[in-house]
Design a protein around this motif. Structure first.
Motif, PDB file in Angstrom:
ATOM      1  N   THR A 304       4.533  60.097  12.253  1.00 52.03           N
ATOM      2  CA  THR A 304       3.199  59.586  12.563  1.00 52.03           C
ATOM      3  C   THR A 304       2.246  60.126  11.508  1.00 52.03           C
ATOM      4  O   THR A 304       2.450  61.218  10.971  1.00 52.03           O
ATOM      5  CB  THR A 304       2.756  60.037  13.967  1.00 52.03           C
ATOM      6  N   ALA A 305       1.191  59.373  11.208  1.00 50.95           N
ATOM      7  CA  ALA A 305       0.251  59.774  10.166  1.00 50.95           C
ATOM      8  C   ALA A 305      -0.220  61.210  10.361  1.00 50.95           C
ATOM      9  O   ALA A 305      -0.646  61.589  11.455  1.00 50.95           O
ATOM     10  CB  ALA A 305      -0.943  58.825  10.152  1.00 50.95           C
ATOM     11  N   GLY A 311       0.299  68.227  13.666  1.00 51.03           N
ATOM     12  CA  GLY A 311       1.320  69.149  14.139  1.00 51.03           C
ATOM     13  C   GLY A 311       2.713  68.557  14.204  1.00 51.03           C
ATOM     14  O   GLY A 311       3.667  69.264  14.557  1.00 51.03           O
ATOM     15  N   ALA A 312       2.871  67.275  13.855  1.00 51.40           N
ATOM     16  CA  ALA A 312       4.183  66.630  13.992  1.00 51.40           C
ATOM     17  C   ALA A 312       5.207  67.224  13.034  1.00 51.40           C
ATOM     18  O   ALA A 312       6.340  67.542  13.434  1.00 51.40           O
ATOM     19  CB  ALA A 312       4.047  65.128  13.772  1.00 51.40           C
ATOM     20  N   ALA A 402      -4.666  54.132  12.628  1.00 52.37           N
ATOM     21  CA  ALA A 402      -4.866  55.584  12.568  1.00 52.37           C
ATOM     22  C   ALA A 402      -3.557  56.345  12.687  1.00 52.37           C
ATOM     23  O   ALA A 402      -3.419  57.464  12.180  1.00 52.37           O
ATOM     24  CB  ALA A 402      -5.827  56.034  13.675  1.00 52.37           C
ATOM     25  N   ALA A 403      -2.561  55.739  13.360  1.00 55.40           N
ATOM     26  CA  ALA A 403      -1.270  56.406  13.559  1.00 55.40           C
ATOM     27  C   ALA A 403      -0.239  56.006  12.511  1.00 55.40           C
ATOM     28  O   ALA A 403       0.811  56.658  12.414  1.00 55.40           O
ATOM     29  CB  ALA A 403      -0.726  56.072  14.944  1.00 55.40           C
ATOM     30  N   ALA A 404      -0.519  54.983  11.725  1.00 52.18           N
ATOM     31  CA  ALA A 404       0.502  54.392  10.851  1.00 52.18           C
ATOM     32  C   ALA A 404       0.978  55.387   9.795  1.00 52.18           C
ATOM     33  O   ALA A 404       0.179  55.900   9.000  1.00 52.18           O
ATOM     34  CB  ALA A 404      -0.033  53.130  10.202  1.00 52.18           C
ATOM     35  N   PHE A 405       2.283  55.629   9.801  1.00 54.77           N
ATOM     36  CA  PHE A 405       2.921  56.480   8.792  1.00 54.77           C
ATOM     37  C   PHE A 405       3.240  55.673   7.546  1.00 54.77           C
ATOM     38  O   PHE A 405       3.388  56.221   6.449  1.00 54.77           O
ATOM     39  CB  PHE A 405       4.201  57.064   9.384  1.00 54.77           C
TER      40      PHE A 405
END
Length: 411
Positions: A304-305, A311-312, A402-405
């Motif tokens: 995740t972006a 923290g990912a 906003a989440a796009a990796f």
């Protein structure tokens, strides 16, 4: 003479009574001295010489479920990271009666003041029934079914998303993202839903169907199947005959793999395949032919972006060191994110529940990109699923932006 000496050594009866009285008086004096000295010793001892009390936390998870085991790993990492001594006590989640018994054992016999679970809505409902009388908080880390919110309880805490959140994101993706990706108008989409006939998959499918119909999208039908069904080839033929261009499925990882095999054998494949829930994001599916390019609507994956979920990547490194392998899905990251927030709050029992109700954190605060704000039912309102796509053997977040990796792979 000898008799006189013996009498002198042994003493008269009166002498013996005096000796006994003197010994008793000396013992009493020693007791008084010790009692007076104890408070002085306590004041003199430094604070760090007293070991902190151990916190005891219960975990109710099915031993046979890969999804629940992955969530448990996330919880264990959060507990190990905690700053004070904490013991995690395991309980087995099976039938409702077993969950009730285990919850009572963990609280009454093991002295746990907080319970975590479970990945299974049936187990979670039984645990809620127990904690209402035991008066300890129960944190359902990953189960999504709406049934948890239909049973009012002041002891429930659910950090993850609701089934209704899945429906909203599915509708948004099918209206705003996937028609352009397919190169056809929204009106051309013909959507079918297929799901396992169990509480969580049913709740996900019902939520998606309701939101899709509200949005004016064409929903052909919603079909159910038994767990580990042998009827998957027949269901695929039915969907093919109906002309589905988008297929949404909710079920176990075994049923997801069976669906992909049936599609390959047909041979037929709708342009859009979207798996609902964590089973579709498990690393084990990477070995199943046909998974590449499929979409997953689930909790944020590790990919995740970083701007949203800083923290990912550190979590993935922590998981690798602890378990000797990469995370098997986003479920462990979700459980870790929610558990860290709960374990950082002060207090126990009702005080803990009230403290968590006062926490107000924006999205992007938790390791996986969620925020924190509980409603009156204990549901986190700042936890949403994201749309991922299987790319190069792993799920990669592709929407919302906003989440796009990374970008969506071509059809």
């Amino acid at each position: 003479m000898r008799g006189l000496l013996l009498g002198w050594r042994q003493g008269t009866p009166r002498d013996k009574q005096r000796q006994v009285a003197r010994r008793a008086a000396r013992r009493d004096n020693r007791r008084v001295i010790r009692r007076r000295a104890l408070p002085m010793l306590a004041l003199a001892a430094p604070a760090f010489a007293q070991a902190p009390a151990e916190s005891r936390i219960g975990a109710i998870f099915p031993a046979s479920s890969l999804l629940s085991d992955e969530a448990l790993r996330g919880l264990e990492l959060a507990v190990e990271e905690r700053g004070r001594p904490t013991r995690l006590v395991r309980g087995e989640a099976g039938e409702a009666a077993q969950v009730l018994a285990e919850a009572r054992r963990l609280v009454q016999a093991e002295r746990c003041t907080l319970l975590f679970g479970s990945g299974n809505v049936t187990s979670a409902l039984a645990a809620l029934q127990a904690v209402d009388s035991l008066e300890v908080p129960f944190v359902e880390l990953v189960a999504t079914a709406e049934a948890l919110l239909e049973r009012p309880s002041r002891w429930l805490i659910r950090p993850g998303p609701r089934a209704a959140d899945f429906g909203a994101v599915a509708a948004g993706a099918l209206m705003r993202v996937l028609p352009g990706w397919l190169g056809q108008p929204t009106e051309a989409l013909r959507i079918a839903l297929l799901h396992e006939a169990s509480p969580s998959p049913t709740s996900l499918a019902e939520s998606c169907e309701a939101r899709l119909r509200e949005a004016g999208l064409t929903v052909l039908e919603r079909l159910t199947h038994a767990p580990r069904t042998a009827e998957m080839p027949a269901l695929v033929q039915r969907l093919r005959t109906a002309g589905a261009s988008a297929l949404l499925h909710a079920g176990s990882e075994a049923d997801a793999a069976a669906l992909l095999r049936a599609l390959a054998e047909a041979p037929w494949r709708p342009p859009v395949i979207m798996g609902l829930g964590s089973a579709w994001g498990l690393a084990e599916l990477a070995r199943t032919a046909g998974i590449e390019g499929c979409f997953v609507l689930d909790v944020p994956p590790v990919a995740t972006a970083e701007a949203l979920a800083p923290g990912a990547r550190p979590f993935a490194e922590l998981y690798q060191r602890r378990w000797g392998a990469a995370p098997r899905g986003g479920l462990s990251l979700a459980a870790y994110s929610g558990a860290r927030t709960v374990l950082a709050a002060p207090g126990e029992r009702l005080a803990l529940r009230q403290a968590l109700g006062a926490v107000d954190q924006p999205e992007g605060t938790l390791p996986n990109g969620w925020g924190w704000r509980l409603d009156e039912r204990g549901q986190n309102l700042r936890a949403a699923p994201v749309l991922s796509q299987w790319q190069a053997g792993r799920p990669v977040a592709v929407w919302p932006e906003a989440a796009a990796f990374g970008p969506i792979s071509p059809p």
